[in-house]
Design a protein around this motif. Structure first.
Motif, PDB file in Angstrom:
ATOM      1  N   ARG A 151      60.702  52.525  82.694  1.00 32.11           N
ATOM      2  CA  ARG A 151      59.702  51.769  83.452  1.00 32.11           C
ATOM      3  C   ARG A 151      58.424  52.593  83.630  1.00 32.11           C
ATOM      4  O   ARG A 151      57.313  52.052  83.561  1.00 32.11           O
ATOM      5  CB  ARG A 151      60.265  51.356  84.801  1.00 32.11           C
ATOM      6  CG  ARG A 151      61.316  50.267  84.715  1.00 32.11           C
ATOM      7  CD  ARG A 151      61.854  49.917  86.106  1.00 32.11           C
ATOM      8  NE  ARG A 151      62.890  48.932  86.027  1.00 32.11           N
ATOM      9  CZ  ARG A 151      64.206  49.197  86.142  1.00 32.11           C
ATOM     10  NH1 ARG A 151      64.629  50.427  86.353  1.00 32.11           N
ATOM     11  NH2 ARG A 151      65.086  48.219  86.049  1.00 32.11           N
TER      12      ARG A 151
ATOM     13  N   THR B  83      54.584  51.710  82.331  1.00 33.63           N
ATOM     14  CA  THR B  83      53.374  51.777  83.166  1.00 33.63           C
ATOM     15  C   THR B  83      52.303  52.638  82.509  1.00 33.63           C
ATOM     16  O   THR B  83      51.117  52.293  82.550  1.00 33.63           O
ATOM     17  CB  THR B  83      53.727  52.300  84.573  1.00 33.63           C
ATOM     18  OG1 THR B  83      54.650  51.380  85.177  1.00 33.63           O
ATOM     19  CG2 THR B  83      52.491  52.432  85.443  1.00 33.63           C
TER      20      THR B  83
ATOM     21  N   ARG C 209      66.561  53.897  82.857  1.00 34.66           N
ATOM     22  CA  ARG C 209      65.747  52.689  82.991  1.00 34.66           C
ATOM     23  C   ARG C 209      64.510  52.963  83.844  1.00 34.66           C
ATOM     24  O   ARG C 209      63.435  52.435  83.568  1.00 34.66           O
ATOM     25  CB  ARG C 209      66.577  51.527  83.539  1.00 34.66           C
ATOM     26  CG  ARG C 209      67.488  50.917  82.488  1.00 34.66           C
ATOM     27  CD  ARG C 209      68.240  49.682  82.968  1.00 34.66           C
ATOM     28  NE  ARG C 209      68.971  49.859  84.201  1.00 34.66           N
ATOM     29  CZ  ARG C 209      70.092  50.583  84.335  1.00 34.66           C
ATOM     30  NH1 ARG C 209      70.620  51.199  83.294  1.00 34.66           N
ATOM     31  NH2 ARG C 209      70.689  50.681  85.500  1.00 34.66           N
ATOM     32  N   ASP C 210      64.655  53.810  84.853  1.00 40.67           N
ATOM     33  CA  ASP C 210      63.482  54.162  85.677  1.00 40.67           C
ATOM     34  C   ASP C 210      62.467  54.965  84.866  1.00 40.67           C
ATOM     35  O   ASP C 210      61.259  54.730  84.968  1.00 40.67           O
ATOM     36  CB  ASP C 210      63.909  54.941  86.913  1.00 40.67           C
ATOM     37  CG  ASP C 210      64.667  54.066  87.900  1.00 40.67           C
ATOM     38  OD1 ASP C 210      64.446  52.839  87.909  1.00 40.67           O
ATOM     39  OD2 ASP C 210      65.479  54.610  88.668  1.00 40.67           O
TER      40      ASP C 210
ATOM     41  N   ARG D  66      59.523  44.944  80.606  1.00 40.84           N
ATOM     42  CA  ARG D  66      59.841  45.321  81.992  1.00 40.84           C
ATOM     43  C   ARG D  66      60.832  44.325  82.608  1.00 40.84           C
ATOM     44  O   ARG D  66      61.791  44.727  83.276  1.00 40.84           O
ATOM     45  CB  ARG D  66      58.557  45.373  82.812  1.00 40.84           C
ATOM     46  CG  ARG D  66      58.772  45.863  84.228  1.00 40.84           C
ATOM     47  CD  ARG D  66      57.466  45.916  85.015  1.00 40.84           C
ATOM     48  NE  ARG D  66      56.691  47.082  84.627  1.00 40.84           N
ATOM     49  CZ  ARG D  66      55.410  47.034  84.274  1.00 40.84           C
ATOM     50  NH1 ARG D  66      54.756  45.890  84.229  1.00 40.84           N
ATOM     51  NH2 ARG D  66      54.768  48.145  83.957  1.00 40.84           N
TER      52      ARG D  66
ATOM     53  N   ASP E  55      64.534  45.086  84.298  1.00 40.05           N
ATOM     54  CA  ASP E  55      64.835  44.670  85.664  1.00 40.05           C
ATOM     55  C   ASP E  55      66.029  43.715  85.683  1.00 40.05           C
ATOM     56  O   ASP E  55      66.887  43.806  86.564  1.00 40.05           O
ATOM     57  CB  ASP E  55      63.619  44.011  86.308  1.00 40.05           C
ATOM     58  CG  ASP E  55      62.472  44.979  86.542  1.00 40.05           C
ATOM     59  OD1 ASP E  55      62.699  46.209  86.497  1.00 40.05           O
ATOM     60  OD2 ASP E  55      61.345  44.498  86.761  1.00 40.05           O
TER      61      ASP E  55
END
Length: 113
Positions: free
Chosen positions: A33, A37, A29-30, A68, A72
């Motif tokens: 993300r 970006t 998931r990071d 996003r 989250d």
């Protein structure tokens, strides 16, 4: 397509569809993300998402924000629930209008292995 301020984002972005979280554990998931970006930094106006509710437009800002937000939002029920069913229902409650709950169910099963 820089001349059109268009990004074809593939599976990085979703538009009104439950996201496929099967590969999102262990830092996935990071990494996702970070990819969001990168797309956001291109400042697209329209965006072609990998999975889309055909009733929605191709507004890039909304697709970026909602993709996003979904990632989250997944973090909280993952920490709160000990089983895929609890996670699945928590995400369905949070995002009842998204299409393809089967993708959510697949992701829930994978995240709890």
């Amino acid at each position: 397509m820089p001349d059109l301020d268009l990004v074809v984002a593939g599976n990085v972005m979703y538009n009104g569809v439950h996201q496929y979280l099967v590969e999102s554990a262990n830092g996935g998931r990071d990494a996702w993300r970070k990819a969001i970006t990168l797309v956001e930094d291109l400042r697209p106006r329209p965006i072609v998402t990998g999975h889309k509710n055909k009733e929605l437009d191709d507004d890039a800002d909304r697709a970026i924000t909602e993709t996003r937000r979904y990632l989250d939002a997944a973090d909280e029920p993952l920490a709160r629930h000990d089983d895929p069913l609890g996670f699945f229902h928590a995400m369905l409650d949070r995002f009842p209008d998204r299409l393809n709950p089967g993708a959510l169910w697949s992701g829930a099963g994978a995240l709890y292995r």
